[in-house]
Every structure is written in C-alpha cells, then in structure tokens.
Scaffold this motif. Structure first.
Motif, PDB file in Angstrom:
ATOM      1  N   ALA A   1      -7.736   5.516  -4.913  1.00  0.00           N
ATOM      2  CA  ALA A   1      -7.245   4.224  -5.392  1.00  0.00           C
ATOM      3  C   ALA A   1      -6.032   3.789  -4.569  1.00  0.00           C
ATOM      4  O   ALA A   1      -5.892   2.608  -4.221  1.00  0.00           O
ATOM      5  CB  ALA A   1      -6.886   4.305  -6.870  1.00  0.00           C
ATOM      6  N   MET A   2      -5.162   4.752  -4.230  1.00  0.00           N
ATOM      7  CA  MET A   2      -4.009   4.443  -3.387  1.00  0.00           C
ATOM      8  C   MET A   2      -4.447   4.086  -1.969  1.00  0.00           C
ATOM      9  O   MET A   2      -3.830   3.251  -1.301  1.00  0.00           O
ATOM     10  CB  MET A   2      -3.045   5.622  -3.353  1.00  0.00           C
ATOM     11  CG  MET A   2      -2.225   5.786  -4.612  1.00  0.00           C
ATOM     12  SD  MET A   2      -0.915   7.014  -4.440  1.00  0.00           S
ATOM     13  CE  MET A   2      -1.861   8.533  -4.565  1.00  0.00           C
ATOM     14  N   ALA A   3      -5.532   4.720  -1.508  1.00  0.00           N
ATOM     15  CA  ALA A   3      -6.038   4.434  -0.170  1.00  0.00           C
ATOM     16  C   ALA A   3      -6.442   2.966  -0.052  1.00  0.00           C
ATOM     17  O   ALA A   3      -6.361   2.363   1.028  1.00  0.00           O
ATOM     18  CB  ALA A   3      -7.232   5.333   0.151  1.00  0.00           C
ATOM     19  N   GLY A   4      -6.859   2.388  -1.160  1.00  0.00           N
ATOM     20  CA  GLY A   4      -7.251   0.976  -1.170  1.00  0.00           C
ATOM     21  C   GLY A   4      -6.111   0.043  -0.818  1.00  0.00           C
ATOM     22  O   GLY A   4      -6.331  -1.052  -0.295  1.00  0.00           O
ATOM     23  N   THR A   5      -4.869   0.468  -1.076  1.00  0.00           N
ATOM     24  CA  THR A   5      -3.717  -0.378  -0.768  1.00  0.00           C
ATOM     25  C   THR A   5      -3.483  -0.500   0.731  1.00  0.00           C
ATOM     26  O   THR A   5      -2.780  -1.407   1.173  1.00  0.00           O
ATOM     27  CB  THR A   5      -2.434   0.174  -1.425  1.00  0.00           C
ATOM     28  OG1 THR A   5      -2.126   1.461  -0.871  1.00  0.00           O
ATOM     29  CG2 THR A   5      -2.627   0.313  -2.932  1.00  0.00           C
ATOM     30  N   LEU A   6      -4.069   0.428   1.513  1.00  0.00           N
ATOM     31  CA  LEU A   6      -3.911   0.379   2.968  1.00  0.00           C
ATOM     32  C   LEU A   6      -5.254   0.156   3.657  1.00  0.00           C
ATOM     33  O   LEU A   6      -5.491   0.668   4.753  1.00  0.00           O
ATOM     34  CB  LEU A   6      -3.263   1.682   3.472  1.00  0.00           C
ATOM     35  CG  LEU A   6      -1.798   1.891   3.079  1.00  0.00           C
ATOM     36  CD1 LEU A   6      -1.304   3.232   3.581  1.00  0.00           C
ATOM     37  CD2 LEU A   6      -0.929   0.775   3.644  1.00  0.00           C
ATOM     38  N   GLY A   7      -6.119  -0.591   3.018  1.00  0.00           N
ATOM     39  CA  GLY A   7      -7.388  -0.954   3.646  1.00  0.00           C
ATOM     40  C   GLY A   7      -8.478   0.063   3.519  1.00  0.00           C
ATOM     41  O   GLY A   7      -9.436   0.052   4.293  1.00  0.00           O
ATOM     42  N   GLY A   8      -8.366   0.961   2.539  1.00  0.00           N
ATOM     43  CA  GLY A   8      -9.381   1.991   2.386  1.00  0.00           C
ATOM     44  C   GLY A   8     -10.602   1.545   1.609  1.00  0.00           C
ATOM     45  O   GLY A   8     -11.608   2.241   1.574  1.00  0.00           O
ATOM     46  N   GLY A   9     -10.506   0.387   0.964  1.00  0.00           N
ATOM     47  CA  GLY A   9     -11.633  -0.076   0.163  1.00  0.00           C
ATOM     48  C   GLY A   9     -11.652   0.607  -1.187  1.00  0.00           C
ATOM     49  O   GLY A   9     -10.716   1.295  -1.572  1.00  0.00           O
ATOM     50  N   GLY A  10     -12.725   0.393  -1.934  1.00  0.00           N
ATOM     51  CA  GLY A  10     -12.859   1.035  -3.228  1.00  0.00           C
ATOM     52  C   GLY A  10     -12.190   0.264  -4.348  1.00  0.00           C
ATOM     53  O   GLY A  10     -11.746  -0.878  -4.172  1.00  0.00           O
ATOM     54  N   LEU A  11     -12.088   0.896  -5.497  1.00  0.00           N
ATOM     55  CA  LEU A  11     -11.542   0.244  -6.681  1.00  0.00           C
ATOM     56  C   LEU A  11     -10.062  -0.093  -6.532  1.00  0.00           C
ATOM     57  O   LEU A  11      -9.587  -1.091  -7.083  1.00  0.00           O
ATOM     58  CB  LEU A  11     -11.760   1.137  -7.906  1.00  0.00           C
ATOM     59  CG  LEU A  11     -13.225   1.333  -8.315  1.00  0.00           C
ATOM     60  CD1 LEU A  11     -13.349   2.422  -9.374  1.00  0.00           C
ATOM     61  CD2 LEU A  11     -13.820   0.022  -8.833  1.00  0.00           C
ATOM     62  N   GLY A  12      -9.333   0.736  -5.805  1.00  0.00           N
ATOM     63  CA  GLY A  12      -7.918   0.458  -5.578  1.00  0.00           C
ATOM     64  C   GLY A  12      -7.714  -0.826  -4.798  1.00  0.00           C
ATOM     65  O   GLY A  12      -6.819  -1.626  -5.104  1.00  0.00           O
ATOM     66  N   ASP A  13      -8.547  -1.038  -3.807  1.00  0.00           N
ATOM     67  CA  ASP A  13      -8.491  -2.255  -2.996  1.00  0.00           C
ATOM     68  C   ASP A  13      -8.789  -3.487  -3.853  1.00  0.00           C
ATOM     69  O   ASP A  13      -8.126  -4.524  -3.743  1.00  0.00           O
ATOM     70  CB  ASP A  13      -9.495  -2.147  -1.848  1.00  0.00           C
ATOM     71  CG  ASP A  13      -9.542  -3.408  -0.988  1.00  0.00           C
ATOM     72  OD1 ASP A  13      -8.483  -3.831  -0.527  1.00  0.00           O
ATOM     73  OD2 ASP A  13     -10.640  -3.956  -0.816  1.00  0.00           O
ATOM     74  N   ILE A  14      -9.785  -3.374  -4.720  1.00  0.00           N
ATOM     75  CA  ILE A  14     -10.151  -4.489  -5.608  1.00  0.00           C
ATOM     76  C   ILE A  14      -9.005  -4.805  -6.568  1.00  0.00           C
ATOM     77  O   ILE A  14      -8.665  -5.975  -6.795  1.00  0.00           O
ATOM     78  CB  ILE A  14     -11.420  -4.139  -6.415  1.00  0.00           C
ATOM     79  CG1 ILE A  14     -12.620  -4.039  -5.465  1.00  0.00           C
ATOM     80  CG2 ILE A  14     -11.692  -5.191  -7.483  1.00  0.00           C
ATOM     81  CD1 ILE A  14     -13.872  -3.502  -6.123  1.00  0.00           C
ATOM     82  N   ALA A  15      -8.395  -3.758  -7.121  1.00  0.00           N
ATOM     83  CA  ALA A  15      -7.290  -3.954  -8.061  1.00  0.00           C
ATOM     84  C   ALA A  15      -6.122  -4.679  -7.394  1.00  0.00           C
ATOM     85  O   ALA A  15      -5.494  -5.558  -8.006  1.00  0.00           O
ATOM     86  CB  ALA A  15      -6.830  -2.608  -8.611  1.00  0.00           C
ATOM     87  N   ILE A  16      -5.837  -4.327  -6.142  1.00  0.00           N
ATOM     88  CA  ILE A  16      -4.720  -4.954  -5.430  1.00  0.00           C
ATOM     89  C   ILE A  16      -5.046  -6.375  -5.001  1.00  0.00           C
ATOM     90  O   ILE A  16      -4.298  -7.317  -5.283  1.00  0.00           O
ATOM     91  CB  ILE A  16      -4.330  -4.118  -4.190  1.00  0.00           C
ATOM     92  CG1 ILE A  16      -3.774  -2.758  -4.627  1.00  0.00           C
ATOM     93  CG2 ILE A  16      -3.285  -4.877  -3.343  1.00  0.00           C
ATOM     94  CD1 ILE A  16      -2.521  -2.834  -5.455  1.00  0.00           C
ATOM     95  N   ARG A  17      -6.174  -6.540  -4.300  1.00  0.00           N
ATOM     96  CA  ARG A  17      -6.511  -7.857  -3.733  1.00  0.00           C
ATOM     97  C   ARG A  17      -6.916  -8.865  -4.798  1.00  0.00           C
ATOM     98  O   ARG A  17      -6.391  -9.981  -4.852  1.00  0.00           O
ATOM     99  CB  ARG A  17      -7.629  -7.724  -2.697  1.00  0.00           C
ATOM    100  CG  ARG A  17      -7.215  -7.133  -1.365  1.00  0.00           C
ATOM    101  CD  ARG A  17      -8.288  -7.287  -0.311  1.00  0.00           C
ATOM    102  NE  ARG A  17      -9.568  -6.710  -0.725  1.00  0.00           N
ATOM    103  CZ  ARG A  17     -10.606  -7.416  -1.123  1.00  0.00           C
ATOM    104  NH1 ARG A  17     -10.538  -8.737  -1.198  1.00  0.00           N
ATOM    105  NH2 ARG A  17     -11.726  -6.808  -1.470  1.00  0.00           N
TER     106      ARG A  17
END
Length: 213
Positions: free
Chosen positions: A160-176
């Motif tokens: 989920a944290m990886a999503g904040t740096l362009g990793g995709g996944g649920l973390g990316d959706i939550a941020i964007r």
C-alpha cells in the motif's frame, strides 16, 4: 472505468506484488536464517564473526522504513526491473525489505527447536545436513508457517505504501483517487479491501497452523 473495475484492478496489483515479493523473500531469507542458526553460540557450527557480521546486516536493513528503502534502492530497481515505477518494479524494494524481516523470523523459529531433540539426533550419528532438514526444519514447520503469514500481512501494508511512489495497487488508488481527488469513497473501499485481505490471510494461516502444530 467504474469504481468496481478500479478496485478490482488495484486488488489484483496488490496481490501480485505481495505474492511474488513474499515468495522470493521466503526463498532468499531462509538462507541467512539457516546460517544465523548454525553460527549462533548454541548452533551446530558456532562462529562469532560470521554470526556478528550477518546479524548486523540483517538489523541494518530491518531498520530502514520501507518508504525510505524504496527510494534508496531505485538504482537497483532500475537494473533488475528496467524501470523504477510500476507494479513489477515495486516487487524489488518489497523483496529487499522483506528478506531481513523473514530471515530474523525464521532464525527465531529454528532456534526454538528443542535442544534435546538435536542432541538425540547427534547421538544417532545424524549429519549436520540431516539435523537441519529433519530436525530444525521439521520441528519448526508450524512456526515457519506462522512467520510467513506475518510476512504476508506486512507485505500487504508495505504494498500500500509502494502505491504512493508509483507502485500501483490499492495504495495508489487510495492516494490518487481518494486523497488527492477528495473522494472519501475510494479511501473507505480500499481500506475495507485491505482489511478483508489481511483477515483472510490470518484466518487461513490459523487453520494451517492448527493442522501442522
């Protein structure tokens, strides 16, 4: 694209990152775990120097918060994955983050093996390899499985944290789509999905642990 499609895609990306980073980390993390177990003071091959060096390395890498580690290893990620962002690229820092964690967990699991059982195996003339595979490993299976479950749960959070740096996944959706677009519904849904994933993993892990214990 509807919210359902977005969430399903993000869930798939999260599971993809978690599965492969966990798989690779378990395989690679078992090696230092065995070395640490063998070279410890109460191990089969005590060696303060080897244990001390490896112990420091594991502790150093465990000390880095994942978000910082992900930035530090960007050059390594580019070399291995060919790029520094994306779901596949995120597997590299996730794996590097997971290896020292699971190595320590596995070491603790292996070292909890009853010393009496080890001594009995020695008295029967068992080789070091036989003791590792048929005593340490066999006796530690429930604890090792429990460690893998713990790792998977940690990897869900890290992905989920990886999503904040362009990793995709649920973390990316939550941020964007949630935080940056001020759409609370995405934050709520992604959080619920992550909670469900963790609960399922823990539930399955508990069932397996009871069967193996």
């Amino acid at each position: 694209m509807s919210m359902l499609d977005v969430i399903l895609k993000g869930t798939w990306q999260t599971l993809y990152m978690v599965f492969f980073s966990t798989l690779i980390a378990v395989v690679l993390g078992f090696i230092p775990a065995v070395i640490l177990t063998l070279t410890a003071e109460d191990g089969l091959k005590p060696n303060r120097i080897v244990y001390g060096i490896l112990d420091v390395i594991v502790n150093v890498f465990r000390s880095f918060p994942f978000i910082i580690l992900m930035v530090i290893v960007i050059p390594v990620t580019r070399v291995i994955a060919g790029k520094s962002i994306g779901t596949t690229a995120a597997i590299v820092p996730l794996t590097i983050y997971a290896i020292p964690f699971i190595a320590r967990v596995f070491e603790n699991a292996l070292r909890e093996t009853d010393a009496g059982v080890i001594e009995a195996a020695k008295s029967f003339g068992a080789t070091d390899l036989q003791i590792i595979t048929k005593v340490y490993f066999k006796e530690s299976v429930p604890r090792l499985l429990n460690g893998i479950v713990l790792l998977i749960i940690n990897m869900v959070g890290a992905s989920a944290m990886a999503g904040t740096l362009g990793g995709g996944g649920l973390g990316d959706i939550a941020i964007r789509k949630g935080y940056q677009a001020y759409d609370i519904s995405y934050l709520v849904v992604t959080s619920i999905v992550l909670i469900v994933i963790v609960q399922l993993v823990q539930g399955i892990g508990n069932v397996i642990y009871k069967k193996k214990a």
